[in-house]
Write a protein that holds these residues in place. Structure first.
Motif, PDB file in Angstrom:
ATOM      1  N   TRP A  17       0.462  -0.935  -0.187  1.00 46.62           N
ATOM      2  CA  TRP A  17       0.351  -0.090   0.029  1.00 46.62           C
ATOM      3  C   TRP A  17       0.892   0.693  -0.041  1.00 46.62           C
ATOM      4  O   TRP A  17       1.632   1.725   0.898  1.00 46.62           O
ATOM      5  N   PHE A  18       0.847   1.748  -0.905  1.00 49.03           N
ATOM      6  CA  PHE A  18       2.257   2.988  -1.229  1.00 49.03           C
ATOM      7  C   PHE A  18       1.334   4.271  -0.702  1.00 49.03           C
ATOM      8  O   PHE A  18       1.714   5.629  -0.439  1.00 49.03           O
ATOM      9  N   GLU A  19       0.071   4.463  -1.055  1.00 47.85           N
ATOM     10  CA  GLU A  19      -0.950   5.873  -0.822  1.00 47.85           C
ATOM     11  C   GLU A  19      -1.207   5.379   0.577  1.00 47.85           C
ATOM     12  O   GLU A  19      -2.079   4.747   0.522  1.00 47.85           O
ATOM     13  N   ASN A  25       1.298   2.908   4.775  1.00 49.19           N
ATOM     14  CA  ASN A  25       1.881   3.370   3.656  1.00 49.19           C
ATOM     15  C   ASN A  25       3.073   4.009   3.434  1.00 49.19           C
ATOM     16  O   ASN A  25       3.723   3.822   2.507  1.00 49.19           O
ATOM     17  N   THR A  28       5.885   1.162   3.351  1.00 53.68           N
ATOM     18  CA  THR A  28       5.914   0.696   1.985  1.00 53.68           C
ATOM     19  C   THR A  28       6.580   1.610   0.983  1.00 53.68           C
ATOM     20  O   THR A  28       7.340   1.672   0.450  1.00 53.68           O
ATOM     21  N   ARG A  29       6.499   3.035   0.802  1.00 56.68           N
ATOM     22  CA  ARG A  29       6.603   4.115  -0.105  1.00 56.68           C
ATOM     23  C   ARG A  29       8.407   4.096   0.543  1.00 56.68           C
ATOM     24  O   ARG A  29       9.043   4.164  -0.501  1.00 56.68           O
ATOM     25  N   VAL A  43       7.525  -1.573  -8.754  1.00 54.57           N
ATOM     26  CA  VAL A  43       6.003  -1.970  -7.433  1.00 54.57           C
ATOM     27  C   VAL A  43       4.877  -2.426  -8.404  1.00 54.57           C
ATOM     28  O   VAL A  43       4.940  -1.786  -9.538  1.00 54.57           O
ATOM     29  N   PRO A  45       1.282  -0.885  -6.541  1.00 59.46           N
ATOM     30  CA  PRO A  45       0.997  -0.311  -5.570  1.00 59.46           C
ATOM     31  C   PRO A  45      -0.580  -1.205  -5.470  1.00 59.46           C
ATOM     32  O   PRO A  45      -1.093  -0.649  -7.108  1.00 59.46           O
TER      33      PRO A  45
END
Length: 368
Positions: A17-19, A25, A28-29, A43, A45
């Motif tokens: 979960w990038f966002e 979040n 991950t980012r 990646v 997402p």
């Protein structure tokens, strides 16, 4: 840092979960961003559990075959979301109590390696039956270019009078939000010029309303509580930290504890129990709150045997004492905050986390 042009390096396929603004979040980012400076990374997402995963997997299988490592940074119940892909599979997850949910065991067992952010988390995995030679520690971190002691304080915070304690996070029993507020309310009398700033909510509870929650506590000095809606920008959050004088946490259990580490990196003296995830980074400069280990009394996950493990019950009186100690000797508190900032910014960055992961990935590939 290794040369990212090393043609022998495997491709890392990151799934997560990038966002968003929550722990997974942020993790991950920042983690995959730092890792991409060391290894080739692509990646997929996800939004909840949907995303371009199937076409990504088809392309990766055709181009890279088994010369890739799939790293799923998700709840343990979904680390197998990519299925039986070619190459090595790593499930990277974060958990808070000493027992795992029932639906985590199957997906985690399907992984070649399990990554957790702390030694405490690794012990939890071992105590839940996973073999020691399959579980590694890859820490979380902070971005020292954002969380720093000289970030300009947010004016709406800096303009408030008095000594300012801060707490950031979800309002819930696991986080000890009510204990923080109660301890603050009993710690100080009318002669003390103090405030407690709360940047919190509970997005899981549609009926949560901060005013009602505070009124239910029947505080002596409710006017000292300042509510700040959850902050979405990291730059804004960094300015919130530097606008305050101390950070206070009372979590019964944490998989890591990002706000504590962010506050440390920003120069704030921190108050918290020495238990679970924060034991990875809390040092002698922290104001440690006494606690006792008790059974989890608000089960928030499923276990057929109803054994939800234990967590830390913070001593509210000692939490109040630690707040008074910080307020009574502000010079000593600032010195301890400065020492914590140095350690956090040197030892607990996303770059350091990526270095650890890089070494583990290369060793895994050599063993194949």
């Amino acid at each position: 840092m290794r040369d990212r042009q090393d043609i022998s390096a495997p491709l890392v396929h990151g799934i997560g979960w990038f966002e968003g603004r929550f722990g997974y979040n942020i993790h991950t980012r920042n983690f995959f961003g730092a890792l991409s400076q060391r290894l080739p990374v692509t990646v997929s997402p996800l939004v909840v559990f949907e995303g371009p995963l199937e076409p990504d997997l088809e392309i990766l299988s055709r181009v890279w075959g088994d010369r890739r490592v799939t790293v799923t940074l998700l709840y343990g119940s979904h680390v197998d979301i990519a299925g039986a892909v070619e190459g090595s599979r790593i499930g990277y997850t974060v958990w808070e109590t000493t027992r795992l949910p029932d639906d985590w065991f199957g997906p985690l067992s399907a992984m070649d390696r399990i990554w957790v952010p702390t030694e405490w988390g690794r012990r939890v995995m071992l105590e839940n039956g996973f073999a020691a030679d399959r579980v590694d520690v890859v820490p979380e971190g902070i971005d020292p270019s954002i969380f720093r002691t000289d970030a300009a304080p947010a004016p709406y915070v800096a303009d408030l009078s008095g000594f300012k304690f801060l707490s950031v996070g979800r309002w819930e029993r696991r986080k000890g939000t009510e204990e923080i507020i109660r301890a603050f309310d009993i710690a100080f009398g009318p002669e003390h010029d103090v405030r407690l700033l709360l940047s919190c909510d509970n997005h899981h509870d549609p009926d949560f309303e901060i005013g009602s929650a505070l009124r239910a506590l029947e505080l002596r000095y409710p006017h000292r509580i300042v509510y700040i809606p959850p902050v979405r920008s990291h730059d804004t959050l960094a300015r919130l930290y530097t606008g305050c004088d101390a950070y206070v946490g009372a979590a019964r259990a944490e998989g890591w504890g990002l706000p504590l580490l962010e506050a440390m990196a920003s120069g704030l003296p921190v108050i918290a129990p020495f238990y679970s995830g924060p034991t990875a980074f809390l040092g002698p400069e922290a104001y440690v709150v006494a606690h006792r280990e008790v059974p989890v009394d608000v089960p928030y996950f499923d276990r057929e045997d109803a054994d939800y493990g234990v967590w830390a019950e913070p001593d509210v009186e000692d939490l109040a004492r630690q707040m008074r100690a910080v307020y009574a000797d502000q010079s000593a508190a600032r010195a301890r905050g400065s020492a914590g900032a140095t350690r956090a910014r040197e030892q607990f960055t996303w770059a350091n986390a990526a270095d650890v992961a890089d070494g583990l990935i290369r060793a895994l590939q050599e063993d194949r």
